[in-house]
Design an enzyme around this catalytic site. Sequence first.
Site, mmCIF file in Angstrom:
data_model
loop_
_atom_site.group_PDB
_atom_site.id
_atom_site.type_symbol
_atom_site.label_atom_id
_atom_site.label_comp_id
_atom_site.label_asym_id
_atom_site.label_seq_id
_atom_site.Cartn_x
_atom_site.Cartn_y
_atom_site.Cartn_z
ATOM 1 N N LYS A 22 0.837 -1.215 0.000
ATOM 2 C CA LYS A 22 0.000 0.000 0.000
ATOM 3 C C LYS A 22 0.868 1.259 0.000
ATOM 4 C CE LYS A 22 -2.043 -1.145 3.895
ATOM 5 N NZ LYS A 22 -1.297 -2.389 4.179
ATOM 6 N N ARG A 97 -9.956 0.726 8.226
ATOM 7 C CA ARG A 97 -9.416 -0.579 8.585
ATOM 8 C C ARG A 97 -10.439 -1.459 9.294
ATOM 9 N NH1 ARG A 97 -3.651 0.253 8.657
ATOM 10 N NH2 ARG A 97 -2.586 -1.633 9.307
ATOM 11 N N ARG A 143 11.713 -5.758 5.001
ATOM 12 C CA ARG A 143 11.525 -4.317 4.741
ATOM 13 C C ARG A 143 12.514 -3.454 5.518
ATOM 14 N NH1 ARG A 143 5.710 -1.809 5.415
ATOM 15 N NH2 ARG A 143 5.900 -2.810 7.447
ATOM 16 N N ARG A 176 11.318 -1.265 10.855
ATOM 17 C CA ARG A 176 10.194 -0.697 11.601
ATOM 18 C C ARG A 176 9.960 -1.507 12.875
ATOM 19 N NH1 ARG A 176 4.852 0.453 8.068
ATOM 20 N NH2 ARG A 176 3.844 -0.854 9.625
ATOM 21 N N ARG A 187 -0.366 -8.592 13.498
ATOM 22 C CA ARG A 187 -0.900 -7.644 12.509
ATOM 23 C C ARG A 187 -1.674 -8.382 11.428
ATOM 24 N NH1 ARG A 187 4.390 -5.118 10.687
ATOM 25 N NH2 ARG A 187 3.131 -3.984 9.172
HETATM 26 P P1 AP5 Z 1 4.889 -1.616 1.778
HETATM 27 O O1 AP5 Z 1 4.537 -0.787 0.595
HETATM 28 O O2 AP5 Z 1 5.652 -0.982 2.889
HETATM 29 O O3 AP5 Z 1 3.576 -2.381 2.338
HETATM 30 P P2 AP5 Z 1 2.302 -1.830 3.122
HETATM 31 O O4 AP5 Z 1 1.103 -2.501 2.560
HETATM 32 O O5 AP5 Z 1 2.308 -0.339 3.153
HETATM 33 O O6 AP5 Z 1 2.627 -2.459 4.534
HETATM 34 P P3 AP5 Z 1 2.515 -1.835 5.997
HETATM 35 O O7 AP5 Z 1 3.243 -2.808 6.877
HETATM 36 O O8 AP5 Z 1 2.965 -0.418 6.036
HETATM 37 O O9 AP5 Z 1 1.024 -1.907 6.251
HETATM 38 P P4 AP5 Z 1 0.316 -1.913 7.608
HETATM 39 O O10 AP5 Z 1 -1.089 -1.804 7.156
HETATM 40 O O11 AP5 Z 1 0.615 -3.048 8.509
HETATM 41 O O12 AP5 Z 1 0.984 -0.674 8.375
HETATM 42 P P5 AP5 Z 1 0.437 0.749 8.805
HETATM 43 O O13 AP5 Z 1 1.593 1.642 8.841
HETATM 44 O O14 AP5 Z 1 -0.759 1.137 8.011
HETATM 45 O O15 AP5 Z 1 5.697 -2.889 1.223
HETATM 46 C C1 AP5 Z 1 6.166 -3.899 2.118
HETATM 47 C C2 AP5 Z 1 7.489 -4.469 1.563
HETATM 48 O O16 AP5 Z 1 7.220 -5.142 0.332
HETATM 49 C C3 AP5 Z 1 8.553 -3.396 1.238
HETATM 50 O O17 AP5 Z 1 9.817 -3.885 1.609
HETATM 51 C C4 AP5 Z 1 8.451 -3.202 -0.287
HETATM 52 O O18 AP5 Z 1 9.688 -2.839 -0.855
HETATM 53 C C5 AP5 Z 1 8.001 -4.591 -0.738
HETATM 54 N N1 AP5 Z 1 7.117 -4.546 -1.914
HETATM 55 C C6 AP5 Z 1 6.040 -3.740 -2.109
HETATM 56 N N2 AP5 Z 1 5.441 -4.026 -3.288
HETATM 57 C C7 AP5 Z 1 6.157 -5.040 -3.836
HETATM 58 C C8 AP5 Z 1 6.017 -5.787 -5.056
HETATM 59 N N3 AP5 Z 1 5.027 -5.546 -5.939
HETATM 60 N N4 AP5 Z 1 6.920 -6.775 -5.302
HETATM 61 C C9 AP5 Z 1 7.933 -7.040 -4.404
HETATM 62 N N5 AP5 Z 1 8.100 -6.362 -3.243
HETATM 63 C C10 AP5 Z 1 7.215 -5.377 -2.958
HETATM 64 O O19 AP5 Z 1 -0.089 0.463 10.294
HETATM 65 C C11 AP5 Z 1 0.784 0.222 11.363
HETATM 66 C C12 AP5 Z 1 -0.005 0.168 12.666
HETATM 67 O O20 AP5 Z 1 -0.641 1.447 12.907
HETATM 68 C C13 AP5 Z 1 -1.162 -0.831 12.704
HETATM 69 O O21 AP5 Z 1 -0.696 -2.128 13.065
HETATM 70 C C14 AP5 Z 1 -2.079 -0.214 13.760
HETATM 71 O O22 AP5 Z 1 -1.589 -0.464 15.065
HETATM 72 C C15 AP5 Z 1 -1.946 1.271 13.484
HETATM 73 N N6 AP5 Z 1 -2.949 1.784 12.537
HETATM 74 C C16 AP5 Z 1 -2.708 2.291 11.286
HETATM 75 N N7 AP5 Z 1 -3.856 2.652 10.698
HETATM 76 C C17 AP5 Z 1 -4.856 2.379 11.582
HETATM 77 C C18 AP5 Z 1 -6.279 2.509 11.515
HETATM 78 N N8 AP5 Z 1 -6.907 2.989 10.427
HETATM 79 N N9 AP5 Z 1 -6.996 2.108 12.592
HETATM 80 C C19 AP5 Z 1 -6.376 1.612 13.702
HETATM 81 N N10 AP5 Z 1 -5.034 1.451 13.824
HETATM 82 C C20 AP5 Z 1 -4.285 1.821 12.761
#
Ligand code: AP5
Length: 239
Positions: A22, A97, A143, A176, A187
């Site tokens: 994402k 979410r 990552r 991270r 997660r």
């Molecule tokens: P990346 O693009 O970083 O993936 P992502 O989907 O953004 O993964 P996240 O871990 O950031 O998502 P998340 O939803 O767990 O975290 P968030 O910060 O929202 O890619 C991942 C890896 O894959 C990278 O190394 C990249 O290079 C590689 N890659 C990407 N595309 C590729 C491809 N096509 N081919 C090969 N490799 C590829 O949330 C963190 C925490 O915040 C949550 O756990 C929660 O506690 C809190 N939080 C956030 N939002 C909310 C909400 N709305 N409500 C409640 N709590 C929330």
Amino acid sequence: MAVDTSRIIGPIILLGAPGAGKGTQAKLIAGHYQIPQVSTGDLLRDNVTRGTELGKTASSIMARGELVPDDLVYGIVSERLRETDCDRGYILDGFPRTPSQAGWLDALLEDKFFDKPKDEKWHPLVIRIDVDYNELLLRLTGRRICLANGHIYNIHLKPPCKDAICDKDGSQLVIRDDDREEVIRERLLAYESQTRPVAEYYAGRGRLVSVDGELPVEQVSDWVFREIERHNPHAPGQK
Ligand code: AP5
């Protein structure tokens, strides 16, 4: 200043499990269409780093891999969407979410909230990025994030030229806090139980499209751009 409605892209919601890509795709969409990435994860991490009251509450919840309570997230999202750089549209990365968050966002958009032009384009396009469980584990454990600007790398799949250094700005690459294996598992469980139903919420309203997130990054973004332009044929991208 009045918003030029011919240049509106509208809200784009990126759904997908942790590690689906994402953040990677949000940055490419932002560059292509000149609209901001609104990542609730980044906003929360910023609050943790700055030691705000919200950050202090969220920190331990995020470290366990659980979701932060809705009311805390609503505050930061509504505040961020009021900023003028969101006037033509924005990419929601990590929000909504839960089905409750999706309902809250619909109510916000229906109210038009801040003098948005009454335009079909303000119905969100919801793009789910599908990736298999084992691939998600590989992506999350590999990552690395650059400290200065959040550029994303992967030691298995997209390594930097120099070990632990960002190719783009020379800053240090770090792991991270929630990319530890036991937290990753939590997660992914939270995604299955709380976030997967959000896709059903939007599918029921005819707004969901899915893309194959296992393709190389550029092929995923080509697919995503095609969906955005199908939803909004006059979307002014950077050709
Ligand atoms: P990346 O693009 O970083 O993936 P992502 O989907 O953004 O993964 P996240 O871990 O950031 O998502 P998340 O939803 O767990 O975290 P968030 O910060 O929202 O890619 C991942 C890896 O894959 C990278 O190394 C990249 O290079 C590689 N890659 C990407 N595309 C590729 C491809 N096509 N081919 C090969 N490799 C590829 O949330 C963190 C925490 O915040 C949550 O756990 C929660 O506690 C809190 N939080 C956030 N939002 C909310 C909400 N709305 N409500 C409640 N709590 C929330």
